[in-house]
Design an enzyme around this catalytic site. Structure first.
Site, mmCIF file in Angstrom:
data_model
loop_
_atom_site.group_PDB
_atom_site.id
_atom_site.type_symbol
_atom_site.label_atom_id
_atom_site.label_comp_id
_atom_site.label_asym_id
_atom_site.label_seq_id
_atom_site.Cartn_x
_atom_site.Cartn_y
_atom_site.Cartn_z
ATOM 1 N N ASN A 13 0.883 -1.167 0.000
ATOM 2 C CA ASN A 13 0.000 0.000 0.000
ATOM 3 C C ASN A 13 0.917 1.212 0.000
ATOM 4 O O ASN A 13 1.474 1.568 1.034
ATOM 5 C CB ASN A 13 -0.896 -0.025 1.251
ATOM 6 C CG ASN A 13 -1.685 1.258 1.417
ATOM 7 O OD1 ASN A 13 -1.789 2.062 0.492
ATOM 8 N ND2 ASN A 13 -2.235 1.464 2.610
ATOM 9 N N TRP A 14 1.062 1.805 -1.160
ATOM 10 C CA TRP A 14 2.038 2.900 -1.302
ATOM 11 C C TRP A 14 1.573 4.193 -0.666
ATOM 12 O O TRP A 14 2.330 5.130 -0.526
ATOM 13 C CB TRP A 14 2.343 3.128 -2.787
ATOM 14 C CG TRP A 14 3.138 2.047 -3.455
ATOM 15 C CD1 TRP A 14 3.450 0.803 -2.949
ATOM 16 C CD2 TRP A 14 3.740 2.093 -4.759
ATOM 17 N NE1 TRP A 14 4.187 0.092 -3.854
ATOM 18 C CE2 TRP A 14 4.388 0.860 -4.970
ATOM 19 C CE3 TRP A 14 3.790 3.065 -5.759
ATOM 20 C CZ2 TRP A 14 5.078 0.583 -6.158
ATOM 21 C CZ3 TRP A 14 4.471 2.781 -6.940
ATOM 22 C CH2 TRP A 14 5.115 1.552 -7.126
ATOM 23 N N LYS A 15 0.268 4.278 -0.361
ATOM 24 C CA LYS A 15 -0.307 5.510 0.206
ATOM 25 C C LYS A 15 -0.026 6.682 -0.730
ATOM 26 O O LYS A 15 -0.028 6.503 -1.943
ATOM 27 C CB LYS A 15 0.216 5.723 1.628
ATOM 28 C CG LYS A 15 0.069 4.450 2.480
ATOM 29 C CD LYS A 15 0.227 4.655 3.938
ATOM 30 C CE LYS A 15 0.012 3.318 4.638
ATOM 31 N NZ LYS A 15 0.034 3.437 6.095
ATOM 32 N N HIS A 98 -9.465 1.612 4.300
ATOM 33 C CA HIS A 98 -8.232 1.763 5.065
ATOM 34 C C HIS A 98 -8.465 2.736 6.223
ATOM 35 O O HIS A 98 -9.212 3.707 6.095
ATOM 36 C CB HIS A 98 -7.104 2.277 4.153
ATOM 37 C CG HIS A 98 -5.770 2.211 4.817
ATOM 38 N ND1 HIS A 98 -5.339 3.180 5.683
ATOM 39 C CD2 HIS A 98 -4.802 1.264 4.772
ATOM 40 C CE1 HIS A 98 -4.138 2.834 6.141
ATOM 41 N NE2 HIS A 98 -3.797 1.682 5.609
ATOM 42 N N GLU A 100 -6.776 5.050 7.384
ATOM 43 C CA GLU A 100 -6.466 6.465 7.105
ATOM 44 C C GLU A 100 -7.640 7.133 6.383
ATOM 45 O O GLU A 100 -7.883 8.332 6.566
ATOM 46 C CB GLU A 100 -5.168 6.571 6.295
ATOM 47 C CG GLU A 100 -3.950 6.320 7.187
ATOM 48 C CD GLU A 100 -2.750 5.720 6.472
ATOM 49 O OE1 GLU A 100 -2.686 5.764 5.235
ATOM 50 O OE2 GLU A 100 -1.862 5.205 7.179
ATOM 51 N N GLU A 170 -5.922 -4.676 10.250
ATOM 52 C CA GLU A 170 -4.897 -3.668 10.515
ATOM 53 C C GLU A 170 -5.230 -2.906 11.791
ATOM 54 O O GLU A 170 -6.056 -1.970 11.764
ATOM 55 C CB GLU A 170 -4.808 -2.684 9.348
ATOM 56 C CG GLU A 170 -4.393 -3.315 8.045
ATOM 57 C CD GLU A 170 -3.679 -2.312 7.137
ATOM 58 O OE1 GLU A 170 -2.573 -2.632 6.683
ATOM 59 O OE2 GLU A 170 -4.220 -1.221 6.904
ATOM 60 N N GLY A 176 2.087 2.417 10.651
ATOM 61 C CA GLY A 176 3.071 3.491 10.497
ATOM 62 C C GLY A 176 3.722 3.927 11.793
ATOM 63 O O GLY A 176 4.400 4.948 11.861
ATOM 64 N N SER A 216 2.954 -2.011 10.320
ATOM 65 C CA SER A 216 4.396 -2.096 10.609
ATOM 66 C C SER A 216 4.971 -3.493 10.354
ATOM 67 O O SER A 216 5.907 -3.903 11.039
ATOM 68 C CB SER A 216 4.702 -1.625 12.039
ATOM 69 O OG SER A 216 4.316 -0.264 12.199
ATOM 70 N N GLY A 237 2.696 -1.117 4.259
ATOM 71 C CA GLY A 237 2.830 0.308 3.927
ATOM 72 C C GLY A 237 4.285 0.673 3.698
ATOM 73 O O GLY A 237 4.846 0.446 2.628
ATOM 74 N N GLY A 238 4.919 1.215 4.728
ATOM 75 C CA GLY A 238 6.287 1.726 4.625
ATOM 76 C C GLY A 238 7.262 0.785 3.930
ATOM 77 O O GLY A 238 8.009 1.199 3.026
HETATM 78 P P1 PGA Z 1 2.595 0.325 7.612
HETATM 79 O O1 PGA Z 1 1.161 0.552 6.900
HETATM 80 O O2 PGA Z 1 3.131 -0.981 7.101
HETATM 81 O O3 PGA Z 1 3.431 1.511 7.161
HETATM 82 O O4 PGA Z 1 2.349 0.317 9.067
HETATM 83 C C1 PGA Z 1 0.303 -0.522 6.680
HETATM 84 C C2 PGA Z 1 -0.954 0.010 6.043
HETATM 85 O O5 PGA Z 1 -1.371 1.122 6.373
HETATM 86 O O6 PGA Z 1 -1.569 -0.662 5.193
#
Ligand code: PGA
Length: 256
Positions: A13-15, A98, A100, A170, A176, A216, A237-238
């Site tokens: 998930n590149w956001k 998601h 966010e 999640e 994050g 994470s 994500g990251g």
């Molecule tokens: P993260 O994000 O791996 O940076 O914690 C995961 C996500 O939001 O899908």
């Protein structure tokens, strides 16, 4: 429950990261590292990157997905993108719900449901995100909350359509933040979500649905998380922006 029955899926998930040019570079860097993956490999990118990411992914085993879609097919929704627009450009996967989106953009269980419906109607596969905040975990309502989010999102979704649903558990407090759920915590909630699917559909559906952990997940902790019986993959994500780290997670999923 038999993990072998399910497909393992690692999805990035590149956001809100990467320009179209950078997307091409990132896909090209990841592709050779994951070519022998024994799991599905997906990169969900910002809308503007979809085309160049798809071009770069041609002839590889990487599938390109989007990070959201609107519930209407078209109309006066400035700034939004419909599921049909995504499918018309060959996109087959979309993340919905998601945290966010829920936290910053007013996404509710009801709008998540509507977006899931639209995505399925357009022929897309959905990565449906559910998960609790730290306060909710401390209140002891994690399982109920995830069950509620899952039930509302999947309301009216047929058993056949369920084959195009992947659930990503999640925990919001782990996204994050560098704070990962322990493998046991991740497995417990993934198992509880699977139970919810069993109650909504049947045990075959519960056995068959892919449930990812996200929050994470990285090259160091992926193996332990992915070895859990109810964790079938990861939403990353990251670490999905770092080719070596992402490939290490794919490798861990391949080993299962
Ligand atoms: P993260 O994000 O791996 O940076 O914690 C995961 C996500 O939001 O899908």
């Amino acid at each position: 429950m038999n993990k072998q029955l399910r497909k393992a899926v690692i999805a990035g998930n590149w956001k809100m990261n990467k320009t179209p040019e950078e997307a091409k570079e990132l896909i090209s860097a990841i592709a050779p590292l994951v070519k022998d993956a024994g799991c599905e490999v997906i990169a969900c990118t910002p809308y503007v990157d979809l085309y160049s990411a798809q071009e770069a992914a041609k002839g590889t085993n990487i599938q390109i997905g989007a990070e959201n879609c609107h519930w209407a097919e078209s109309g006066a929704f400035t700034g939004e993108i419909s599921a049909k627009m995504l499918s018309s450009m060959g996109v087959k996967i979309v993340i919905i719900g998601h945290s966010e989106r829920r936290q910053y953009f007013g996404e509710t269980d009801a709008t998540v449901h509507d977006r899931v419906r639209a995505a399925l109607d357009a022929g897309l596969t959905v990565i449906l995100c559910v998960g609790e905040t730290l306060t909710q975990r401390e209140q002891g309502i994690t399982d109920e909350l995830c069950a509620m989010q899952t039930k509302i999102a999947l309301n009216g979704v047929s058993k056949e359509e369920l084959s195009r649903i992947i659930i990503a558990y999640e925990p919001v407090w782990a996204i994050g933040t560098g704070k990962t759920a322990t493998a046991q915590q991740a497995n417990e909630v993934c198992a509880a979500i699977r139970k919810t699917i069993g109650a909504l559909y049947d045990s075959k559906a519960a056995d068959g649905i892919t449930i990812q952990y996200g929050g994470s997940m990285n090259a160091g902790n992926a193996a332990e998380l992915l070895a859990q019986p109810d964790v079938d993959g990861g939403l990353i994500g990251g670490a999905s922006l770092k080719p070596g780290d992402f490939a290490a997670i794919v490798e861990a999923a391949t080993r299962g």
